[in-house]
Design a protein around this motif. Structure first.
Motif, PDB file in Angstrom:
ATOM      1  N   LEU A 229      15.536  39.182  46.451  1.00  0.00           N
ATOM      2  CA  LEU A 229      15.469  38.233  47.557  1.00  0.00           C
ATOM      3  C   LEU A 229      14.064  38.235  48.147  1.00  0.00           C
ATOM      4  O   LEU A 229      13.318  39.194  47.986  1.00  0.00           O
ATOM      5  CB  LEU A 229      16.490  38.609  48.638  1.00  0.00           C
ATOM      6  CG  LEU A 229      17.958  38.599  48.216  1.00  0.00           C
ATOM      7  CD1 LEU A 229      18.833  39.148  49.332  1.00  0.00           C
ATOM      8  CD2 LEU A 229      18.397  37.195  47.824  1.00  0.00           C
ATOM      9  N   SER A 230      13.727  37.173  48.851  1.00  0.00           N
ATOM     10  CA  SER A 230      12.440  37.120  49.530  1.00  0.00           C
ATOM     11  C   SER A 230      12.641  37.616  50.959  1.00  0.00           C
ATOM     12  O   SER A 230      13.780  37.713  51.432  1.00  0.00           O
ATOM     13  CB  SER A 230      11.891  35.691  49.527  1.00  0.00           C
ATOM     14  OG  SER A 230      12.588  34.894  50.465  1.00  0.00           O
ATOM     15  N   PRO A 231      11.543  37.906  51.666  1.00  0.00           N
ATOM     16  CA  PRO A 231      11.689  38.389  53.048  1.00  0.00           C
ATOM     17  C   PRO A 231      12.458  37.414  53.960  1.00  0.00           C
ATOM     18  O   PRO A 231      13.055  37.831  54.938  1.00  0.00           O
ATOM     19  CB  PRO A 231      10.244  38.559  53.521  1.00  0.00           C
ATOM     20  CG  PRO A 231       9.475  38.824  52.263  1.00  0.00           C
ATOM     21  CD  PRO A 231      10.151  37.977  51.217  1.00  0.00           C
TER      22      PRO A 231
ATOM     23  N   GLY B 144      13.302  44.591  45.393  1.00  0.00           N
ATOM     24  CA  GLY B 144      14.044  44.398  46.629  1.00  0.00           C
ATOM     25  C   GLY B 144      15.100  45.456  46.852  1.00  0.00           C
ATOM     26  O   GLY B 144      15.887  45.755  45.963  1.00  0.00           O
ATOM     27  N   VAL B 145      15.086  46.042  48.048  1.00  0.00           N
ATOM     28  CA  VAL B 145      16.090  47.022  48.444  1.00  0.00           C
ATOM     29  C   VAL B 145      16.614  46.652  49.823  1.00  0.00           C
ATOM     30  O   VAL B 145      15.918  46.020  50.617  1.00  0.00           O
ATOM     31  CB  VAL B 145      15.516  48.464  48.465  1.00  0.00           C
ATOM     32  CG1 VAL B 145      15.231  48.960  47.059  1.00  0.00           C
ATOM     33  CG2 VAL B 145      14.275  48.559  49.325  1.00  0.00           C
ATOM     34  N   ALA B 146      17.852  47.052  50.095  1.00  0.00           N
ATOM     35  CA  ALA B 146      18.449  46.758  51.394  1.00  0.00           C
ATOM     36  C   ALA B 146      19.378  47.895  51.802  1.00  0.00           C
ATOM     37  O   ALA B 146      19.957  48.577  50.957  1.00  0.00           O
ATOM     38  CB  ALA B 146      19.222  45.451  51.335  1.00  0.00           C
ATOM     39  N   ILE B 147      19.501  48.062  53.103  1.00  0.00           N
ATOM     40  CA  ILE B 147      20.449  49.016  53.677  1.00  0.00           C
ATOM     41  C   ILE B 147      21.275  48.258  54.700  1.00  0.00           C
ATOM     42  O   ILE B 147      20.726  47.645  55.615  1.00  0.00           O
ATOM     43  CB  ILE B 147      19.721  50.212  54.338  1.00  0.00           C
ATOM     44  CG1 ILE B 147      18.889  50.978  53.307  1.00  0.00           C
ATOM     45  CG2 ILE B 147      20.733  51.130  55.022  1.00  0.00           C
ATOM     46  CD1 ILE B 147      18.011  52.069  53.901  1.00  0.00           C
TER      47      ILE B 147
ATOM     48  N   VAL C  87      22.276  45.774  42.215  1.00  0.00           N
ATOM     49  CA  VAL C  87      22.986  44.493  42.106  1.00  0.00           C
ATOM     50  C   VAL C  87      22.348  43.532  41.106  1.00  0.00           C
ATOM     51  O   VAL C  87      22.919  42.493  40.799  1.00  0.00           O
ATOM     52  CB  VAL C  87      23.125  43.809  43.493  1.00  0.00           C
ATOM     53  CG1 VAL C  87      24.038  44.617  44.383  1.00  0.00           C
ATOM     54  CG2 VAL C  87      21.774  43.585  44.142  1.00  0.00           C
ATOM     55  N   ASN C  88      21.148  43.863  40.616  1.00  0.00           N
ATOM     56  CA  ASN C  88      20.461  43.038  39.627  1.00  0.00           C
ATOM     57  C   ASN C  88      20.395  41.571  40.040  1.00  0.00           C
ATOM     58  O   ASN C  88      20.701  40.672  39.276  1.00  0.00           O
ATOM     59  CB  ASN C  88      21.115  43.196  38.245  1.00  0.00           C
ATOM     60  CG  ASN C  88      20.219  42.702  37.128  1.00  0.00           C
ATOM     61  OD1 ASN C  88      19.016  42.531  37.331  1.00  0.00           O
ATOM     62  ND2 ASN C  88      20.794  42.455  35.968  1.00  0.00           N
ATOM     63  N   GLY C  89      20.012  41.338  41.289  1.00  0.00           N
ATOM     64  CA  GLY C  89      19.814  39.986  41.808  1.00  0.00           C
ATOM     65  C   GLY C  89      20.977  39.484  42.637  1.00  0.00           C
ATOM     66  O   GLY C  89      22.129  39.656  42.258  1.00  0.00           O
ATOM     67  N   LEU C  90      20.635  38.858  43.786  1.00  0.00           N
ATOM     68  CA  LEU C  90      21.662  38.291  44.658  1.00  0.00           C
ATOM     69  C   LEU C  90      21.368  36.837  45.002  1.00  0.00           C
ATOM     70  O   LEU C  90      21.725  36.372  46.073  1.00  0.00           O
ATOM     71  CB  LEU C  90      21.764  39.114  45.953  1.00  0.00           C
ATOM     72  CG  LEU C  90      22.441  40.470  45.848  1.00  0.00           C
ATOM     73  CD1 LEU C  90      22.380  41.215  47.179  1.00  0.00           C
ATOM     74  CD2 LEU C  90      23.882  40.321  45.393  1.00  0.00           C
TER      75      LEU C  90
END
Length: 194
Positions: free
Chosen positions: A63-65, A90-93, A32-35
């Motif tokens: 994103l930060s934690p 940053g990665v997310a699932i 996403v190259n930044g959210l």
């Protein structure tokens, strides 16, 4: 009479096969190259809803934690992420509310380069690894990560992400060369049967 019995047996065999196959699972992945932009988050959320996957994996969230709330998408309450304090990588699932997923174990790094989740999806064991490899030294990073996670990787493991590495000739531009590190990474992938 014999024909009818044969057809009934065939139907039972087919039905038993269908039970084993289990429900359909779809996984989508996107760098996403930044959210940090609300407009971009809105567009990504719309895209996720439109695609309607079982699991959505995002890389380079920046994103930060503390920013888990920024990943909220209606219908995807389960959000697992690995982030860097400096809002890099940053990665997310995200896992759809429509499926029965139970988390058993999570491994992630403090740099936000990977997250690994082990759990059950429709009562089947699954391991999912979402990787965002750094732009420099990507093959070496991925190879080292696979070595570190070797004990967690099995035939129910799915690896997704942005590896920042052309693994095959089809993945690279005419200017990119296959170097020693990429060859070693491919050898490690073959060795681990990935």
């Amino acid at each position: 009479m014999g024909q009818e019995t044969k057809e009934t047996e065939e139907n039972q065999k087919t039905r038993h096969k269908m039970v084993v196959v289990g429900p359909h699972v779809s996984i989508i992945t996107l760098n996403v190259n930044g959210l940090n932009s609300p407009i971009k988050r809105h567009r990504v959320a719309g895209w996720i809803k439109e695609q309607d996957p079982t699991i959505c994996c995002l890389q380079e969230t920046h994103l930060s934690p503390k920013d888990k709330h920024r990943l909220r998408v209606k219908g995807w309450r389960t959000i697992l992420q690995a982030n860097n304090e400096q809002k890099k990588a940053g990665v997310a699932i995200l896992i759809s509310d429509k499926v029965d997923f139970k988390t058993k174990q999570i491994k992630k790094d403090k740099e936000g380069q990977y997250i690994m989740i082990k759990g059950t999806l429709h009562q089947e064991d699954i391991t999912l690894i979402n990787i965002y490899a750094p732009n420099t030294g990507a093959p070496k990073f991925v190879k080292q990560l696979l070595i570190e996670l070797k004990e967690d990787i099995n035939n129910n493991t799915i690896i997704v992400g942005d590896l920042n590495t052309p693994l095959t000739p089809m993945d690279r531009t005419s200017r990119q060369k296959i170097n020693k590190e990429i060859i070693e990474l491919n050898e490690k992938l073959d060795q681990m049967d990935l």
